[in-house]
Design a protein around this motif. Sequence first.
Motif, PDB file in Angstrom:
ATOM      1  N   PRO A 175      -6.182  11.569   6.474  1.00 48.57           N
ATOM      2  CA  PRO A 175      -5.538  10.866   5.238  1.00 48.57           C
ATOM      3  C   PRO A 175      -4.587   9.929   5.736  1.00 48.57           C
ATOM      4  N   ILE A 176      -4.604   8.608   5.149  1.00 49.30           N
ATOM      5  CA  ILE A 176      -3.906   7.643   5.600  1.00 49.30           C
ATOM      6  C   ILE A 176      -2.353   7.682   5.832  1.00 49.30           C
ATOM      7  N   LYS A 190       1.622   7.427   1.078  1.00 45.66           N
ATOM      8  CA  LYS A 190       1.523   8.844   0.623  1.00 45.66           C
ATOM      9  C   LYS A 190       0.458   8.833  -0.311  1.00 45.66           C
ATOM     10  N   PHE A 191      -0.177   8.225  -0.745  1.00 46.08           N
ATOM     11  CA  PHE A 191      -1.535   8.342  -1.473  1.00 46.08           C
ATOM     12  C   PHE A 191      -2.684   9.227  -0.988  1.00 46.08           C
ATOM     13  N   PRO A 192      -2.834  10.430  -1.698  1.00 47.60           N
ATOM     14  CA  PRO A 192      -3.918  11.268  -0.812  1.00 47.60           C
ATOM     15  C   PRO A 192      -5.210  10.655  -1.082  1.00 47.60           C
ATOM     16  N   ILE A 193      -5.966   9.886   0.144  1.00 49.77           N
ATOM     17  CA  ILE A 193      -6.882   9.352   0.376  1.00 49.77           C
ATOM     18  C   ILE A 193      -7.362   9.359   1.663  1.00 49.77           C
ATOM     19  N   ILE A 206       0.832  -1.148   0.008  1.00 51.53           N
ATOM     20  CA  ILE A 206      -0.125   0.081   0.206  1.00 51.53           C
ATOM     21  C   ILE A 206       0.931   1.145  -0.071  1.00 51.53           C
ATOM     22  N   ASP A 207       0.553   2.145  -0.927  1.00 51.41           N
ATOM     23  CA  ASP A 207       1.350   3.602  -0.976  1.00 51.41           C
ATOM     24  C   ASP A 207       0.847   4.361   0.172  1.00 51.41           C
TER      25      ASP A 207
END
Lengths: 280, 253
Positions: B133-134, B86-89, B83-84
């Motif tokens: 955010p994650i 830094k992904f904006p979710i 899993i990334d």
Amino acid sequence: MLEILQYSFITNSLLAAFFASITCGIVGTYIVTRRMVFLSGGITHASFGGIGMGYFFGLNPIFSAAVFAILSALGVEFLSKRTEIREDSVIGILWSFGMAIGIIFIFITPGYVPNLMTYLFGSILTVSGLDVWLMLALSVILILFFTFFYRLILFVAYDQNYARTHKIAVDLLNYILISLVALTIVLNIKVVGIILVISLLTIPQSIANLFSKNFRNIILLSIVISLVGVLTGLIFSYKINIPSGAAIIFSLVIFFGLAKATQMILSRSILKTKIQKILE
Amino acid sequence: MSKIVELKSVFAGYNNDVILNDVSFEIYDDDFIGIIGPNGGGKTTLLNVILGLIKPIKGSIEFFGDTENKNNKIGYLPQINQIDKKFPISVCDVVLSGLIYSSGIFYKHSKEDRIKVRETLEKLGICDLQNKPIGELSGGQMQKVLLARAIVSSPRLLILDEPNTFVDNKFEGELYEILVHLNKEMAIIIVSHDIGTISTYIKTIACVNRGLHYHKSNKISEQQLASYNCPIKLITHGEVPHTVLKTHNHILS
């Protein structure tokens, strides 16, 4: 300065700046969050092969570059998935192969090759009416696609394998998106040039990402930041007579530096007030 | 007790390498199976076959019952390093993505979907995280969010790939308690490198090393592992493990 608006090339370049911000804001956010910057750089440079062939066969270089860019984008996507070759190696090969083809075709094209520098370094002031119409069309397509399929794009970009376990057509979506990336790159070549187009797809997004961790907001912020950056660059280039493409990138990088400094100072002061609260 | 999945002499692999060799395996709706085996032995390949991410080269895989709701049969928690971060979710959106199959062509989410997400977050005690955010989550929180995504669709089978990596002991204990609870509603398959810790919670053990040996008990000895051609080390067994440190002299003080 207002009287220069009556020249059609000025209106064209302002419209181009507007549509460049929309297309690069949307597509750049996808590229940056999916970590596809290197792939996009590869597609950009490979499209030079299409420009060379366009000159040789007497076609509009933008059309041949578009075909070339889409085919190479689909090629990388396909090859890196179906074969054992590493994706970044495939990109490296394609990057240089496209440039080589472009150089060969320009070399064997008889006579003078006009506007070659426009494609390499960009020249927003020479954007034609046709270019503006094409950018408008692409903007509309991108806005519709990213509005209607927003959640699907977000979820697949975040975790492809997970989407696959829900029987989502991940491959099809990836092929469509990579084609849109290729089209966005090619249509923005006129604005900042092959060598610099990657910056329009990454700098505004990196600035936006400093202040937002929401995919949609990063898109919207990037569009605004690009627009401000492109216009600032244009004014610079007009006032001190330097190439517009380089002036645009230069202003964007300055913005990035300022934004990063602001963000660091902000987060430090937030931290300080938090520590103060704990101490009280 | 009814059958959910059946694998019949499955062969699977990647580029000229057969990784799963003649694997037959049945999963029932109250199972809690621990999958163990050496690295490269085919644990992840087995999961990928069940998840439909790779197709068997030979043999078959069949799903039973409730064929209408085809897509939410399986909940999946991938290894966290896939899993990334830094992904904006946001957390809420990650969990919503667990309902991606049901949301129609434009993937708009209904009010019921949002209620389901809320209930799942409540069940796992992470409601306060929903708008984060994650990138701001700890390892344990991230695992809980991924678990929420996996169970939000109320699947019949939950598959977890090494959920205990990069998390502290407190979270690990908490996670297993949640799983025991969830096992009342769904079958669970868990891949773990640490058989000692999971053995108190699971019901059966599947040893995967190219082939598959199904051990229908949660107690296993080193001799049995050896006879299953499954050379892994048993760290502890029985009670929840604890480490005893030798008393040592503080030289500096």
